[in-house]
Scaffold this active site. Structure first.
Site, mmCIF file in Angstrom:
data_model
loop_
_atom_site.group_PDB
_atom_site.id
_atom_site.type_symbol
_atom_site.label_atom_id
_atom_site.label_comp_id
_atom_site.label_asym_id
_atom_site.label_seq_id
_atom_site.Cartn_x
_atom_site.Cartn_y
_atom_site.Cartn_z
ATOM 1 N N ARG A 215 0.840 -1.194 0.000
ATOM 2 C CA ARG A 215 0.000 0.000 0.000
ATOM 3 C C ARG A 215 0.882 1.253 0.000
ATOM 4 N NH1 ARG A 215 -0.669 -0.579 6.065
ATOM 5 N NH2 ARG A 215 -0.211 1.473 6.943
ATOM 6 N N ASN A 216 2.180 1.068 0.234
ATOM 7 C CA ASN A 216 3.153 2.153 0.187
ATOM 8 C C ASN A 216 4.026 1.984 -1.051
ATOM 9 O OD1 ASN A 216 2.826 3.840 2.537
ATOM 10 N ND2 ASN A 216 3.474 2.101 3.781
#
Length: 424
Positions: A215-216
């Site tokens: 998600r990063n």
């Protein structure tokens, strides 16, 4: 014959998505049904049921499923499942719906009917029920007591805010999904159905596939985790969330560009596949790690890379709680009921100046001062505030893409560092 791990549940991929003439007929019928507005999270869950990502789920959960999942990680039929998948409606809407009635599930943002659903059960969700769901789903080792948890949860935990903000009645029943929303066009070539990833894995002759949850943006630690997995598996599926995140997180299209650049320059491309899936983050830490492994099994992955603070937020979870939870879950013996995708547990990784390379707590004997502690949150904070990024934190080609993105922003969001990101 495929050598891949079978989908979860023992029923193959259970896909609720209608296509062609069948979809057109259902869509026409849906125009005359009572419409219930759905949240972004419910929309993502629907699409995953549509494409088989949530196999064996074919609808939103009953009260017995909801309670069984929270209490024992098991649905009412004994199938492993880690997090409730529910649909909420207002008391007024629920009162106007009879059990056995068909309804249309409507996305207010896109003004689109996403699915039809036959309501088989209605059950109240009191404030006490919502709090119970939050405590079971989101309360980790970072907060020792419920009292301590509630002092900060409603203010600081986006997953808790999501559950407490749900409407007051849950509707259960099977769905017929009519749309994949914007994902096939907006993320063409990245967004992928489980049948598609499985086909590619089979074509490459892969049997053991590890999934990396992202998600990063990919920093050096993510890259290192992937390379460890490539050494012990046939390939790695870099699987990015392309649904909604919390404020301050980096949009999917920017992250995808970063991964493309990293794979092009620093990986053997035929050993890596990049894909995207349409869920919102729940930030449920250990339970979300289990959910990630469950639906990755449906995508064809036999291993789930679990590092430090997987799917965490703030200091709600212990650093490796997402690893140890895999050792505590039930293992049903009936065919298809147990989770088969196993964790690839990797210790805290970092760049060590004395080792002159990437290392982990298991391999590096040096002091903390010799290490560059890598964190997606710390990377976002540094880029957002324009502070220098330490050497070896990320690849320069990736950092350039991220600097360009942050330079384009007109509003900044404050990014809080949790204890693990600072080495505390």
């Amino acid at each position: 014959m495929s050598q891949l791990i079978p989908p979860h549940g023992g029923k193959g991929l259970t896909c609720c998505l209608l296509e062609g003439a069948e979809r057109e007929a259902e869509l026409k019928k849906a125009q005359g049904l009572k419409k219930i507005e759905i949240s972004p999270r419910e929309k993502g869950d629907l699409i995953m049921m549509g494409i088989g990502g949530f196999s064996p789920l074919t609808g939103f959960m009953t009260k017995a499923d909801w309670k069984g999942v929270l209490d024992n990680f098991l649905m009412a039929d004994g199938t492993f499942w880690p997090i409730p998948v529910t649909l909420s409606a207002s008391k007024e809407d629920a009162a106007a719906i009879s059990v056995g009635q068909e309804i249309a599930l409507f996305d207010p943002e896109r003004k689109e009917i996403m699915a039809t659903m036959k309501v088989t059960e209605k059950y109240d969700m009191t404030v006490a029920d919502k709090r119970y769901e939050c405590e079971k789903t989101f309360m980790g080792e970072g907060t020792k007591t419920a009292e301590e948890f509630w002092k900060i949860a409603e203010k600081d935990h986006p997953g808790v805010q999501m559950v407490m903000g749900q409407k007051d009645v849950n509707l259960a029943g099977p769905v017929k999904v009519l749309s994949e929303a914007e994902y096939p066009t907006k993320y063409a070539g990245i967004y992928m159905r489980p049948a598609e990833s499985r086909k590619i894995f089979d074509e490459r002759g892969w049997k053991e596939v590890a999934a990396l949850q992202l998600r990063n943006p990919m920093h050096r630690s993510h890259e290192y985790l992937c390379k460890i997995a490539v050494e012990v598996c046939d390939g790695v599926f870099i699987h990015s969330l392309v649904g909604n995140l919390k404020p301050g997180d980096i949009p999917a299209e920017v992250r995808v560009k970063c991964i493309d650049t990293l794979v092009k320059h620093y990986f053997v491309p035929q050993n890596v596949l990049q894909g995207g899936y349409p869920l919102d983050m729940r930030y449920a830490g250990p339970r979300e790690a289990l959910l990630h492994a469950t639906f990755r099994q449906n995508y064809g992955c036999s291993r789930m890379i679990i590092g430090r603070d997987h799917a965490g937020v703030g200091d709600f979870y212990g650093m490796f709680e997402a690893q140890t939870i895999f050792d505590k879950i039930p293992k049903p013996t009936a065919p298809g009921k147990a989770l088969l995708c196993t964790p690839l547990k990797i210790d805290w990784t970092f760049y060590c100046h004395k080792c002159d390379g990437m290392a982990s707590l298991r391999t590096c004997p040096h002091d903390k001062k010799d290490r560059v502690l890598l964190s997606g949150t710390a990377l976002r904070k540094g880029l957002s505030e324009g502070t220098p990024i330490p050497d070896h934190f990320g690849r320069e080609e990736v950092l350039e893409i991220l600097r360009e993105y942050y330079a384009s922003l007109t509003e900044k969001v404050e990014i809080k560092l949790h204890t693990a990101a600072t080495g505390g």
